[in-house]
Design a protein around this motif. Structure first.
Motif, short mmCIF file in Angstrom:
data_model
loop_
_atom_site.label_atom_id
_atom_site.label_comp_id
_atom_site.label_asym_id
_atom_site.label_seq_id
_atom_site.Cartn_x
_atom_site.Cartn_y
_atom_site.Cartn_z
N TYR A 1 -2.83 11.54 5.00
CA TYR A 1 -2.95 10.10 5.26
C TYR A 1 -4.40 9.66 5.41
O TYR A 1 -4.77 8.57 4.95
CB TYR A 1 -2.15 9.74 6.52
N GLU B 1 4.62 -0.56 4.12
CA GLU B 1 3.60 -0.72 3.08
C GLU B 1 2.54 -1.75 3.45
O GLU B 1 1.60 -1.98 2.68
CB GLU B 1 4.25 -1.12 1.75
N LYS C 1 -9.86 5.68 1.34
CA LYS C 1 -9.89 5.01 0.04
C LYS C 1 -9.60 3.52 0.19
O LYS C 1 -10.28 2.67 -0.42
CB LYS C 1 -8.85 5.65 -0.88
N LEU C 2 -8.62 3.18 1.01
CA LEU C 2 -8.27 1.77 1.22
C LEU C 2 -9.46 1.00 1.79
O LEU C 2 -9.77 -0.12 1.35
CB LEU C 2 -7.08 1.68 2.17
N GLU D 1 -6.09 8.55 2.24
CA GLU D 1 -5.54 7.26 1.79
C GLU D 1 -6.20 6.11 2.53
O GLU D 1 -6.53 5.07 1.94
CB GLU D 1 -4.03 7.23 2.01
N SER E 1 1.92 5.33 0.16
CA SER E 1 1.47 6.50 0.92
C SER E 1 2.33 7.70 0.56
O SER E 1 3.53 7.57 0.33
CB SER E 1 1.54 6.23 2.42
N GLU E 2 1.69 8.87 0.56
CA GLU E 2 2.41 10.12 0.32
C GLU E 2 2.79 10.80 1.63
O GLU E 2 3.41 11.86 1.62
CB GLU E 2 1.55 11.07 -0.53
N VAL F 1 0.85 -1.19 0.00
CA VAL F 1 0.00 0.00 0.00
C VAL F 1 0.89 1.25 0.00
O VAL F 1 1.62 1.48 0.97
CB VAL F 1 -0.93 0.03 1.22
#
Length: 301
Positions: free
Chosen positions: A119, A253, A125-126, A122, A104-105, A102
């Motif tokens: 975060y 991740e 969405k996940l 993200e 992440s920014e 996964v």
């Protein structure tokens, strides 16, 4: 034009996965070997208050007042490694799931506003992509834990569940008061999305019980006293029928989804996953302490 990243695949949807086999390169950034495979470790379970009173704990300790009025009962437990058999487990059948690779920014995890801005979307969405039936997500808090002196929050080394049926309903009423009556008539879940910040995890990994092996009688409601309100969590009695797991060498991740409550147990047969940090006796001396973030979500649908 940017191309959308593919949806991360929950591990239980994968097939043909082969167990990880430690090699000479199976080390962390310090060059230390990553503990893998089954392990026997000591977990801290619930011991009732000696005076028979209702158990409670304070989220923010008060000067001169014990943080909790109940004790601990230590038991040695065998924890099996999820690594290589992730596909066997799911939220509906076991109350936890694993997702790998996964992106992440968010990299710093130092500023709460930035975490919520970068975060949180993200995570939302996940969950929408990975949780069967989910159609609405409300992320209501997060906790960063660092296992070093001076950290605001350290890993919790007591077996617990974050919510109870009572406190789950209270969460809906607290965060969505105008819609609560209608939302409580449908399916709602509370899911904790857990990941390390400095993986692979070497110290204080997270243990999780297969919810299908945990009896309702094993769960003890505990008043969770905040400065401005009182919530409720659950402590856990030891039961030798419980089956325990951990996910070795969790990377940044990786995402571990922990279901804390499910209003519809005809679909999600098991609605709560007891969990705890634990001391792995194989952790190499000098290994970096674990840092992690957990985001808690109300999941509707």
């Amino acid at each position: 034009m940017a191309t959308a990243a593919p949806r991360p695949t929950p591990a239980h949807e994968l097939s043909g996965t082969t167990p990880s086999v430690p090699t000479s390169t199976d080390v962390n950034f310090q060059g230390l070997p990553i503990p893998r495979g089954p392990v026997k470790a000591t977990l801290s379970f619930y011991k009732p208050p000696e005076d028979g009173s209702k158990p409670h704990n304070y989220v923010e300790p008060l000067e001169g007042v014990p943080q909790r009025n109940f004790g601990e009962s230590l038991h040695d437990v065998t924890l099996n490694d999820l690594r290589g058999q992730e596909q066997k487990f799911s939220l509906n059948n076991n109350a936890f799931d694993t997702i790998q690779n996964v992106p992440s920014e968010e990299y710093e995890f130092q500023d709460d506003d930035q975490i919520k801005r970068v975060y949180y979307p993200e995570v939302e969405k996940l969950l929408l992509e990975s949780v069967p039936g989910a159609n609405r997500i409300l992320l209501f808090d997060h906790t960063i834990r660092r296992s070093h002196p001076g950290a605001n929050r350290a890993p919790v080394t007591r077996v617990h569940v974050d919510q109870t049926p009572f406190s789950a309903a209270q969460r809906v009423k607290f965060h969505l008061p105008d819609e609560a009556e209608k939302l409580l008539q449908g399916r709602y879940r509370i899911i904790n999305v857990w990941r390390p910040l400095n993986g692979p995890v070497m110290a204080h990994p997270l243990a999780v019980a297969d919810s299908s092996t945990v009896r309702d009688e094993d769960l003890i409601p505990v008043e969770h006293r905040y400065p401005d309100r009182t919530g409720e969590t659950a402590q856990v009695h030891f039961n030798p029928t419980q089956k325990w797991y951990y996910w070795s060498g969790m990377k940044n991740e990786d995402r571990l989804l922990l279901k804390c409550f499910d209003s519809d147990e005809t679909v999600g047969l098991w609605g709560r996953a007891p969990h705890t940090a634990f001391v792995d006796p194989r952790t190499p001396e000098g290994a970096v302490g674990r840092e992690s973030i957990e985001v808690r979500a109300l999941v509707f649908g």
